[in-house]
Design a protein around this motif. Sequence first.
Motif, PDB file in Angstrom:
ATOM      1  N   LEU A  96      -4.237  11.546  -3.345  1.00  0.00           N
ATOM      2  CA  LEU A  96      -3.358  10.492  -2.833  1.00  0.00           C
ATOM      3  C   LEU A  96      -4.020   9.752  -1.672  1.00  0.00           C
ATOM      4  O   LEU A  96      -3.997   8.518  -1.607  1.00  0.00           O
ATOM      5  N   VAL A  97      -4.644  10.490  -0.766  1.00  0.00           N
ATOM      6  CA  VAL A  97      -5.317   9.869   0.374  1.00  0.00           C
ATOM      7  C   VAL A  97      -6.488   9.020  -0.101  1.00  0.00           C
ATOM      8  O   VAL A  97      -6.678   7.889   0.356  1.00  0.00           O
ATOM      9  N   ALA A 102      -8.417   3.330  -1.205  1.00  0.00           N
ATOM     10  CA  ALA A 102      -9.056   2.445  -2.183  1.00  0.00           C
ATOM     11  C   ALA A 102      -8.286   1.130  -2.332  1.00  0.00           C
ATOM     12  O   ALA A 102      -8.802   0.162  -2.884  1.00  0.00           O
ATOM     13  N   ILE A 103      -7.064   1.078  -1.823  1.00  0.00           N
ATOM     14  CA  ILE A 103      -6.227  -0.118  -1.899  1.00  0.00           C
ATOM     15  C   ILE A 103      -6.695  -1.111  -0.828  1.00  0.00           C
ATOM     16  O   ILE A 103      -7.002  -0.702   0.292  1.00  0.00           O
ATOM     17  N   ARG A 109      -1.327  -1.647   4.058  1.00  0.00           N
ATOM     18  CA  ARG A 109      -0.408  -1.710   5.199  1.00  0.00           C
ATOM     19  C   ARG A 109       1.036  -1.819   4.710  1.00  0.00           C
ATOM     20  O   ARG A 109       1.936  -1.172   5.233  1.00  0.00           O
ATOM     21  N   ARG A 110       1.254  -2.621   3.668  1.00  0.00           N
ATOM     22  CA  ARG A 110       2.609  -2.775   3.124  1.00  0.00           C
ATOM     23  C   ARG A 110       3.075  -1.477   2.477  1.00  0.00           C
ATOM     24  O   ARG A 110       4.240  -1.086   2.616  1.00  0.00           O
ATOM     25  N   LEU A 111       2.173  -0.801   1.777  1.00  0.00           N
ATOM     26  CA  LEU A 111       2.520   0.481   1.165  1.00  0.00           C
ATOM     27  C   LEU A 111       2.867   1.507   2.242  1.00  0.00           C
ATOM     28  O   LEU A 111       3.820   2.279   2.099  1.00  0.00           O
ATOM     29  N   PHE A 112       2.112   1.506   3.320  1.00  0.00           N
ATOM     30  CA  PHE A 112       2.368   2.412   4.437  1.00  0.00           C
ATOM     31  C   PHE A 112       3.770   2.181   5.010  1.00  0.00           C
ATOM     32  O   PHE A 112       4.518   3.133   5.253  1.00  0.00           O
ATOM     33  N   GLU A 113       4.118   0.918   5.224  1.00  0.00           N
ATOM     34  CA  GLU A 113       5.443   0.588   5.760  1.00  0.00           C
ATOM     35  C   GLU A 113       6.548   1.027   4.797  1.00  0.00           C
ATOM     36  O   GLU A 113       7.578   1.548   5.216  1.00  0.00           O
TER      37      GLU A 113
END
Length: 122
Positions: A96-97, A102-103, A109-113
């Motif tokens: 997963l990391v 790789a994104i 950043r949007r996925l993190f939020e």
Amino acid sequence: MKHPVDVHVGKRIRHRRWMVGMTQQQLAEKVGIKFQQIQKYETGMNRVSASRLWDISDALSVPVSFFFEGLEGGAEREETQSLPEDILADKEALELVRSYYAIPENQRRRLFELARVLSDAA
């Protein structure tokens, strides 16, 4: 008997090796030793000498200090008490990391939020 520092350093070697997608054999070849020795380092069975740690840090493109990060515990340990002690030992978590990094950065950043919002809702 394994010393806790040796175990910690070994885990950090393994985690970094996995993060860069390197096998024990590849790391051993870069350092000039047999892969069995890498196995012993990663489990903390054998202590890594300073010069060998220097070679390993060079092969894994991190400073030597990387292998000692997190030893003191303190606030970081308190924040992660709900997580398993060795989260990156889980291959799924590591995958997963790797996938996350790789994104492209703006999408990451949007996925993190999104993940932060979802975890707060749980």
